[in-house]
Design a protein around this motif. Structure first.
Motif, PDB file in Angstrom:
ATOM      1  N   GLU A 171       0.831  -1.204   0.000  1.00  0.00           N
ATOM      2  CA  GLU A 171       0.000   0.000   0.000  1.00  0.00           C
ATOM      3  C   GLU A 171       0.867   1.257   0.000  1.00  0.00           C
ATOM      4  OE1 GLU A 171      -3.592   2.092   2.632  1.00  0.00           O
ATOM      5  OE2 GLU A 171      -2.869   0.069   3.127  1.00  0.00           O
ATOM      6  N   GLU A 172       1.928   1.234   0.799  1.00  0.00           N
ATOM      7  CA  GLU A 172       2.842   2.372   0.829  1.00  0.00           C
ATOM      8  C   GLU A 172       3.522   2.548  -0.534  1.00  0.00           C
ATOM      9  OE1 GLU A 172       6.930   3.869   3.112  1.00  0.00           O
ATOM     10  OE2 GLU A 172       6.114   1.879   3.488  1.00  0.00           O
ATOM     11  N   LYS A 173       3.930   1.432  -1.116  1.00  0.00           N
ATOM     12  CA  LYS A 173       4.579   1.475  -2.428  1.00  0.00           C
ATOM     13  C   LYS A 173       3.653   2.093  -3.476  1.00  0.00           C
ATOM     14  CE  LYS A 173       6.950  -2.106  -3.548  1.00  0.00           C
ATOM     15  NZ  LYS A 173       7.356  -3.468  -3.987  1.00  0.00           N
ATOM     16  N   GLU A 174       2.394   1.695  -3.456  1.00  0.00           N
ATOM     17  CA  GLU A 174       1.427   2.211  -4.427  1.00  0.00           C
ATOM     18  C   GLU A 174       1.202   3.710  -4.235  1.00  0.00           C
ATOM     19  OE1 GLU A 174      -3.243   1.478  -5.769  1.00  0.00           O
ATOM     20  OE2 GLU A 174      -2.217   0.048  -4.455  1.00  0.00           O
ATOM     21  N   CYS A 175       1.118   4.133  -2.972  1.00  0.00           N
ATOM     22  CA  CYS A 175       0.896   5.557  -2.690  1.00  0.00           C
ATOM     23  C   CYS A 175       2.086   6.395  -3.150  1.00  0.00           C
ATOM     24  CB  CYS A 175       0.670   5.761  -1.193  1.00  0.00           C
ATOM     25  SG  CYS A 175      -0.913   5.128  -0.595  1.00  0.00           S
ATOM     26  N   LEU A 176       3.310   5.902  -2.902  1.00  0.00           N
ATOM     27  CA  LEU A 176       4.504   6.633  -3.324  1.00  0.00           C
ATOM     28  C   LEU A 176       4.572   6.724  -4.848  1.00  0.00           C
ATOM     29  CD1 LEU A 176       7.165   5.144  -0.870  1.00  0.00           C
ATOM     30  CD2 LEU A 176       6.158   7.429  -0.786  1.00  0.00           C
ATOM     31  N   GLU A 177       4.186   5.646  -5.512  1.00  0.00           N
ATOM     32  CA  GLU A 177       4.221   5.637  -6.981  1.00  0.00           C
ATOM     33  C   GLU A 177       3.199   6.622  -7.553  1.00  0.00           C
ATOM     34  OE1 GLU A 177       4.404   2.383 -10.619  1.00  0.00           O
ATOM     35  OE2 GLU A 177       3.556   1.808  -8.682  1.00  0.00           O
ATOM     36  N   VAL A 178       2.018   6.661  -6.963  1.00  0.00           N
ATOM     37  CA  VAL A 178       0.986   7.599  -7.417  1.00  0.00           C
ATOM     38  C   VAL A 178       1.462   9.033  -7.212  1.00  0.00           C
ATOM     39  CG1 VAL A 178      -1.323   8.498  -6.929  1.00  0.00           C
ATOM     40  CG2 VAL A 178      -0.951   6.030  -7.073  1.00  0.00           C
ATOM     41  N   ALA A 179       2.072   9.313  -6.065  1.00  0.00           N
ATOM     42  CA  ALA A 179       2.565  10.662  -5.786  1.00  0.00           C
ATOM     43  C   ALA A 179       3.659  11.058  -6.775  1.00  0.00           C
ATOM     44  CB  ALA A 179       3.085  10.742  -4.355  1.00  0.00           C
ATOM     45  N   ALA A 180       4.573  10.133  -7.066  1.00  0.00           N
ATOM     46  CA  ALA A 180       5.655  10.417  -8.013  1.00  0.00           C
ATOM     47  C   ALA A 180       5.095  10.682  -9.410  1.00  0.00           C
ATOM     48  CB  ALA A 180       6.637   9.253  -8.053  1.00  0.00           C
ATOM     49  N   ASN A 181       4.108   9.898  -9.823  1.00  0.00           N
ATOM     50  CA  ASN A 181       3.489  10.115 -11.134  1.00  0.00           C
ATOM     51  C   ASN A 181       2.783  11.472 -11.193  1.00  0.00           C
ATOM     52  OD1 ASN A 181       4.357   7.641 -12.050  1.00  0.00           O
ATOM     53  ND2 ASN A 181       2.439   6.584 -11.598  1.00  0.00           N
ATOM     54  N   THR A 182       2.193  11.861 -10.073  1.00  0.00           N
ATOM     55  CA  THR A 182       1.523  13.162 -10.015  1.00  0.00           C
ATOM     56  C   THR A 182       2.524  14.291 -10.223  1.00  0.00           C
ATOM     57  OG1 THR A 182      -0.177  12.312  -8.505  1.00  0.00           O
ATOM     58  CG2 THR A 182       0.156  14.705  -8.558  1.00  0.00           C
ATOM     59  N   VAL A 183       3.686  14.187  -9.576  1.00  0.00           N
ATOM     60  CA  VAL A 183       4.735  15.200  -9.732  1.00  0.00           C
ATOM     61  C   VAL A 183       5.183  15.259 -11.200  1.00  0.00           C
ATOM     62  CG1 VAL A 183       7.085  15.869  -9.104  1.00  0.00           C
ATOM     63  CG2 VAL A 183       5.521  14.986  -7.357  1.00  0.00           C
ATOM     64  N   ALA A 184       5.403  14.080 -11.802  1.00  0.00           N
ATOM     65  CA  ALA A 184       5.851  14.024 -13.199  1.00  0.00           C
ATOM     66  C   ALA A 184       4.814  14.653 -14.130  1.00  0.00           C
ATOM     67  CB  ALA A 184       6.118  12.580 -13.594  1.00  0.00           C
ATOM     68  N   GLN A 185       3.561  14.348 -13.905  1.00  0.00           N
ATOM     69  CA  GLN A 185       2.493  14.888 -14.762  1.00  0.00           C
ATOM     70  C   GLN A 185       2.352  16.403 -14.599  1.00  0.00           C
ATOM     71  OE1 GLN A 185      -0.847  12.567 -13.533  1.00  0.00           O
ATOM     72  NE2 GLN A 185      -0.078  10.674 -14.465  1.00  0.00           N
ATOM     73  N   ALA A 186       2.481  16.870 -13.353  1.00  0.00           N
ATOM     74  CA  ALA A 186       2.359  18.313 -13.121  1.00  0.00           C
ATOM     75  C   ALA A 186       3.544  19.070 -13.722  1.00  0.00           C
ATOM     76  CB  ALA A 186       2.283  18.580 -11.618  1.00  0.00           C
ATOM     77  N   LEU A 187       4.696  18.427 -13.780  1.00  0.00           N
ATOM     78  CA  LEU A 187       5.891  19.062 -14.335  1.00  0.00           C
ATOM     79  C   LEU A 187       5.893  19.095 -15.859  1.00  0.00           C
ATOM     80  CD1 LEU A 187       8.761  17.781 -12.013  1.00  0.00           C
ATOM     81  CD2 LEU A 187       8.398  20.157 -12.684  1.00  0.00           C
ATOM     82  N   THR A 188       5.202  18.166 -16.491  1.00  0.00           N
ATOM     83  CA  THR A 188       5.277  18.040 -17.945  1.00  0.00           C
ATOM     84  C   THR A 188       4.914  19.326 -18.695  1.00  0.00           C
ATOM     85  OG1 THR A 188       4.902  15.656 -17.862  1.00  0.00           O
ATOM     86  CG2 THR A 188       4.436  16.756 -19.945  1.00  0.00           C
ATOM     87  N   PRO A 189       3.797  20.007 -18.396  1.00  0.00           N
ATOM     88  CA  PRO A 189       3.477  21.246 -19.129  1.00  0.00           C
ATOM     89  C   PRO A 189       4.551  22.326 -18.950  1.00  0.00           C
ATOM     90  CG  PRO A 189       1.563  20.448 -17.935  1.00  0.00           C
ATOM     91  CD  PRO A 189       2.727  19.652 -17.446  1.00  0.00           C
ATOM     92  N   LEU A 190       5.086  22.453 -17.725  1.00  0.00           N
ATOM     93  CA  LEU A 190       6.123  23.445 -17.475  1.00  0.00           C
ATOM     94  C   LEU A 190       7.404  23.077 -18.221  1.00  0.00           C
ATOM     95  CD1 LEU A 190       7.101  25.962 -15.996  1.00  0.00           C
ATOM     96  CD2 LEU A 190       7.623  24.510 -14.012  1.00  0.00           C
ATOM     97  N   TRP A 191       7.739  21.804 -18.218  1.00  0.00           N
ATOM     98  CA  TRP A 191       8.929  21.327 -18.941  1.00  0.00           C
ATOM     99  C   TRP A 191       8.779  21.578 -20.439  1.00  0.00           C
ATOM    100  CZ3 TRP A 191       9.009  16.924 -22.280  1.00  0.00           C
ATOM    101  CH2 TRP A 191      10.270  16.552 -22.718  1.00  0.00           C
ATOM    102  N   GLN A 192       7.582  21.311 -20.980  1.00  0.00           N
ATOM    103  CA  GLN A 192       7.338  21.547 -22.405  1.00  0.00           C
ATOM    104  C   GLN A 192       7.421  23.050 -22.728  1.00  0.00           C
ATOM    105  OE1 GLN A 192       3.492  19.672 -22.747  1.00  0.00           O
ATOM    106  NE2 GLN A 192       4.375  17.727 -23.480  1.00  0.00           N
ATOM    107  N   GLU A 193       6.925  23.857 -21.830  1.00  0.00           N
ATOM    108  CA  GLU A 193       6.974  25.324 -22.034  1.00  0.00           C
ATOM    109  C   GLU A 193       8.412  25.827 -22.084  1.00  0.00           C
ATOM    110  OE1 GLU A 193       6.467  29.240 -19.244  1.00  0.00           O
ATOM    111  OE2 GLU A 193       5.090  27.567 -18.880  1.00  0.00           O
ATOM    112  N   LEU A 194       9.243  25.320 -21.196  1.00  0.00           N
ATOM    113  CA  LEU A 194      10.624  25.816 -21.114  1.00  0.00           C
ATOM    114  C   LEU A 194      11.537  25.235 -22.185  1.00  0.00           C
ATOM    115  CD1 LEU A 194      11.085  25.695 -17.230  1.00  0.00           C
ATOM    116  CD2 LEU A 194      10.796  27.745 -18.660  1.00  0.00           C
ATOM    117  N   THR A 195      11.253  24.023 -22.632  1.00  0.00           N
ATOM    118  CA  THR A 195      12.115  23.341 -23.596  1.00  0.00           C
ATOM    119  C   THR A 195      11.570  23.434 -25.022  1.00  0.00           C
ATOM    120  OG1 THR A 195      11.051  21.211 -23.211  1.00  0.00           O
ATOM    121  CG2 THR A 195      12.970  21.764 -21.851  1.00  0.00           C
ATOM    122  N   GLY A 196      10.308  23.803 -25.157  1.00  0.00           N
ATOM    123  CA  GLY A 196       9.702  23.883 -26.478  1.00  0.00           C
ATOM    124  C   GLY A 196       9.412  22.548 -27.082  1.00  0.00           C
ATOM    125  N   ARG A 197       9.263  21.537 -26.244  1.00  0.00           N
ATOM    126  CA  ARG A 197       9.004  20.174 -26.763  1.00  0.00           C
ATOM    127  C   ARG A 197       7.516  19.839 -26.696  1.00  0.00           C
ATOM    128  NH1 ARG A 197      14.066  16.814 -24.037  1.00  0.00           N
ATOM    129  NH2 ARG A 197      15.702  18.241 -24.709  1.00  0.00           N
TER     130      ARG A 197
END
Length: 233
Positions: free
Chosen positions: A207-233
């Motif tokens: 359960e802890e493993k699943e929660c950590l994985e969900v949180a990490a995926n959330t961070v990655a998803q939230a970063l993607t638009p900002l990363w695309q904006e800064l890199t132009g990808r």
């Protein structure tokens, strides 16, 4: 001449009879010698079989002892590895607790949140999870959060909180440094990156493993638009 021939034949027959008589007389001796040889050969075979069985018994015992020693050595190494892992986890837990105590009493600001994030990133990026130094507690992961350590949990890590962190720290960094921070963070939390590094390899609680994985995926998803904006990808 005929008489001489008859005499010679008689003499030859008599000699044959004599030799047969001698052979018949020696027969018990030959038979006894044959019995002794057979008994001796039987005894030699019995001793050879006993020697073979004893050798096999000793070999089996030595193989058993060797396997027992090997099993004991494996148990000892496993116990040492488990002790080392528990010790590492305990040290990490104490370090996180001490850090929380420190930040709980120290002044808190966006600059401090950025400082703590960078410090945790440095340790996180160089950790060798394959060797068992995997994440064991929530506080050891560099979550991009503005909140003071110890005041948030895995359920508080959402898209808005990640956006808020990078929105605020953006004003504390030159453009180039901020872009590098976003790029490294995007790579750090990418799901493929976590899988390849086996970040969650030693988290025992599913359960802890699943929660950590969900949180990490959330961070990655939230970063993607900002990363695309800064890199132009």
């Amino acid at each position: 001449m005929e008489m001489d021939d008859d005499a010679e034949r008689e003499a030859a027959i008599e000699e044959s009879r004599r030799k047969l008589a001698e052979l018949e007389a020696d027969k018990p001796l030959w038979e006894e010698q044959a019995r002794r040889r057979a008994a001796q050969e039987k005894e030699e075979r019995r001793r050879a079989e006993e020697t073979k069985q004893e050798s096999q018994r000793k070999s089996a015992e030595e193989s058993k002892r060797s396997k027992e020693r090997q099993a004991e050595e494996e148990r000892r190494k496993a116990a040492e590895a488990a002790f080392d892992l528990r010790s590492k986890r305990e040290r990490a837990r104490k370090q996180a607790q001490n850090e929380i105590k420190y930040w709980r009493n120290a002044p808190w600001s966006t600059a401090r949140a950025l400082e703590r994030y960078r410090n945790l990133c440095s340790a996180f990026d160089t950790a060798n999870f394959i060797r068992g130094e995997a994440v064991t507690i929530f506080e050891s992961i560099p979550w991009p959060m503005l909140s003071r350590p110890g005041t948030f949990g895995v359920e508080d890590i959402d898209w808005a909180s990640v956006e808020a962190f990078f929105s605020h720290v953006r004003h504390h960094l030159p453009s180039k440094e901020f872009r590098e921070l976003v790029e490294k963070s995007h790579k750090r939390f990418h799901p493929d990156r976590w899988r390849s590094r086996r970040v969650l390899a030693s988290v025992d609680d599913e359960e802890e493993k699943e929660c950590l994985e969900v949180a990490a995926n959330t961070v990655a998803q939230a970063l993607t638009p900002l990363w695309q904006e800064l890199t132009g990808r």
